[in-house]
Scaffold this motif. Sequence first.
Motif, PDB file in Angstrom:
ATOM      1  N   TYR A 113       0.819  -1.208   0.000  1.00 40.48           N
ATOM      2  CA  TYR A 113       0.000   0.000   0.000  1.00 40.48           C
ATOM      3  C   TYR A 113       0.853   1.258   0.000  1.00 40.48           C
ATOM      4  O   TYR A 113       2.063   1.233   0.263  1.00 40.48           O
ATOM      5  N   ILE A 116      -7.981   0.756   4.123  1.00 40.49           N
ATOM      6  CA  ILE A 116      -8.546   1.486   2.992  1.00 40.49           C
ATOM      7  C   ILE A 116      -9.326   2.698   3.487  1.00 40.49           C
ATOM      8  O   ILE A 116     -10.022   2.636   4.507  1.00 40.49           O
ATOM      9  N   ARG A 164     -16.745   1.666   0.483  1.00 40.85           N
ATOM     10  CA  ARG A 164     -15.310   1.764   0.282  1.00 40.85           C
ATOM     11  C   ARG A 164     -15.077   2.233  -1.149  1.00 40.85           C
ATOM     12  O   ARG A 164     -15.223   1.466  -2.097  1.00 40.85           O
ATOM     13  N   GLN A 201      -9.719   7.601  -2.412  1.00 37.44           N
ATOM     14  CA  GLN A 201      -8.300   7.265  -2.342  1.00 37.44           C
ATOM     15  C   GLN A 201      -7.513   8.026  -3.401  1.00 37.44           C
ATOM     16  O   GLN A 201      -6.490   7.576  -3.886  1.00 37.44           O
ATOM     17  N   TRP A 225      -3.950   3.970   0.466  1.00 37.88           N
ATOM     18  CA  TRP A 225      -4.305   3.461  -0.843  1.00 37.88           C
ATOM     19  C   TRP A 225      -3.730   2.054  -0.967  1.00 37.88           C
ATOM     20  O   TRP A 225      -2.524   1.879  -1.097  1.00 37.88           O
ATOM     21  N   GLU A 263     -10.607  -4.077  -3.690  1.00 42.07           N
ATOM     22  CA  GLU A 263     -11.198  -2.791  -4.075  1.00 42.07           C
ATOM     23  C   GLU A 263     -12.352  -2.980  -5.055  1.00 42.07           C
ATOM     24  O   GLU A 263     -13.097  -2.052  -5.334  1.00 42.07           O
TER      25      GLU A 263
END
Length: 645
Positions: free
Chosen positions: A579, A592, A602, A607, A622, A630
């Motif tokens: 990340y 996240i 989400r 992000q 991120w 994601e």
Amino acid sequence: MSEAREPFWPVRLWRTPLRDLVRFRVSCRLDWRGLIAESSVPGQVKGVVTKLVRRTRLWRLEKASIARELLAHFEDALANGQSPEHAIELFGDWRKTAKLIRRATKRKRGYLWHAWRFSFWSAAALVGCYVGLGLYYMTGSPNVAVDYLPMINERALAVPEDERAWPVVREALLAMGAGESENRTQDIAYAELSGYDLMVSQPRPGDARWGDAVAFCEAHTGPLSELRRAAQMPGLGYIAGYGFYDEDRALVMPEATDEAFAAQVVGAYEDPQMLWAVVMPHLGYMRTCARLLGVEAFVAAEHGDAQRAYTALQAALQYGRFANEQNTLINQLVAISVCRLNLYLISELLAYDLDLFNEQQLRELAHELDRIRSYRIDLSGERMHFMDTIQHIYTDDGSGNGHLDAQAWRRFTREMSGQTTAFYDTRNRTGSEYLFDYALSPGATLYAADRMELADMANHIYNLLEQDMATPIWERPQAITDQAVKDLMLDAPLPWPRYGLLTELVPAVTAVRSTAHRYMAQADATRAAIALELYRHEEGVYPDTLGQLVPRYLPEVPIDRMTGGPMLYRVGEDGPVLYSVGADRDDDGGQIAYDPDDPDYRSRDVQRWTVPDGEAAFDGDWVLWPLHDEREPVGLDKDANQDPA
């Protein structure tokens, strides 16, 4: 005045000033000829006075006053014993005298008249200049001297005709029902397949429609094999043009009539077209092919056929390369989108079965990612689009300069608004549009930048944009395009008329910059994840740090593009997590980012790499790996057709 010489009353009214009429007095004070005729001076004197008064070209009341003064002058001279001839001789040249009297009388007029006179002649001068400007703008015409289309198609044209993949891809898609759906779309993001629009949603094992996906793949093993074969060919070889090709009709316009298709076919218009009118219907199908091969890879993985899954995945990666054959920004964005689809596919396949691929396949996959991970946004194609537009709507004086051609500009704006199907199509123009072109065009083009100035400004802006694209985000978090480019064009008064073409055609690369950097970071993370799997295959556990992968599995530790430091890494319950610190620039442990107004959702948008001035970044990181986390928002039934790329 005798009764016999008394004029009729309409004549008397005409010879009476308005100021007398409003007082109910019919004075005939404007009848200067009558004054001269009734005078007692000799005839030769009357002739001189008449010619002089007429020569002054003054108002009638002023002429009457001058006539009285001149008659009085000659009567005094005659009364003093002068002969008429001598009095006329002493008077001098009547022509010069008339000019002097006219000048002196006009000076005595009021301020309002002088203001009106100045305004009238100023307006007349402006009208004259405007007409002259219009004639000037009608003297030239655009000269299309450079054909940029072969430059855009350079890589596609380099592919030998017998080695081009597009004919194979087209036939494979048609065999799977592409182009037959009544609800199909030409949108660049999607290309639906008849009877199988679930390919857009990329079903996976366990999804409600997974059984349909398996049945579809089993029923179309031949076409899918052709898609894999096409991926091994040197290039796609689709030559973009100003319309569609006859051989593609069943795919791109299956329901069109012969007449409708003839209007859209390549070569339908003989006049030179503008480069931005090029159509590239193949781009949407590159996504479709990647999605189809992704589904096939999962079908193979479910049956434990690692080689077939790997072959399908490898082929899917090639369609990103195929999408990037034309040198345009949209090609690059579609190529990035296809590659990101494949990054998600890799993430999902490894999450489905960590031991699906052997070490050799993982190493080859890592090498393949090395070839596609470093896409850089190249704006040279956008420059060509802009320069091509200039040569279509500006005249050429032979030295690189010229003025805006009003009619070409109007045709351009009509085409941009979708009112015509061809740039030079003037068949349906109305009389009012012609009037606009000829009557209003000089004013519309007066303030527009000339060809050289506009080209210089465009090159300057494109240089700034390219510099911005090449600058790491940690060195400049905010994109230059948001403010600096706008300021450049706003420095001039009335910037839109002056740089209207530039404001219309310069791409909004702020989002492009973010997309490119995000893709490169995700590709870096995917390659690092493959290295982590290779390490686990040999050592049985994941490393404690990414540094342990160097140099055996990675040449160097990938960077966090938000800070310039090393990419962050931890091992969670479900495996490794890679990340970046995200927009808030702090390490939140790989959590996240959530929208505080909707904590169950989400979102990829929260992000973002950059945050507009005055806005606070959402708390969180991120997450670059695993990407499939994601894909499905939490607590929200999203549209199945949403593209994760």
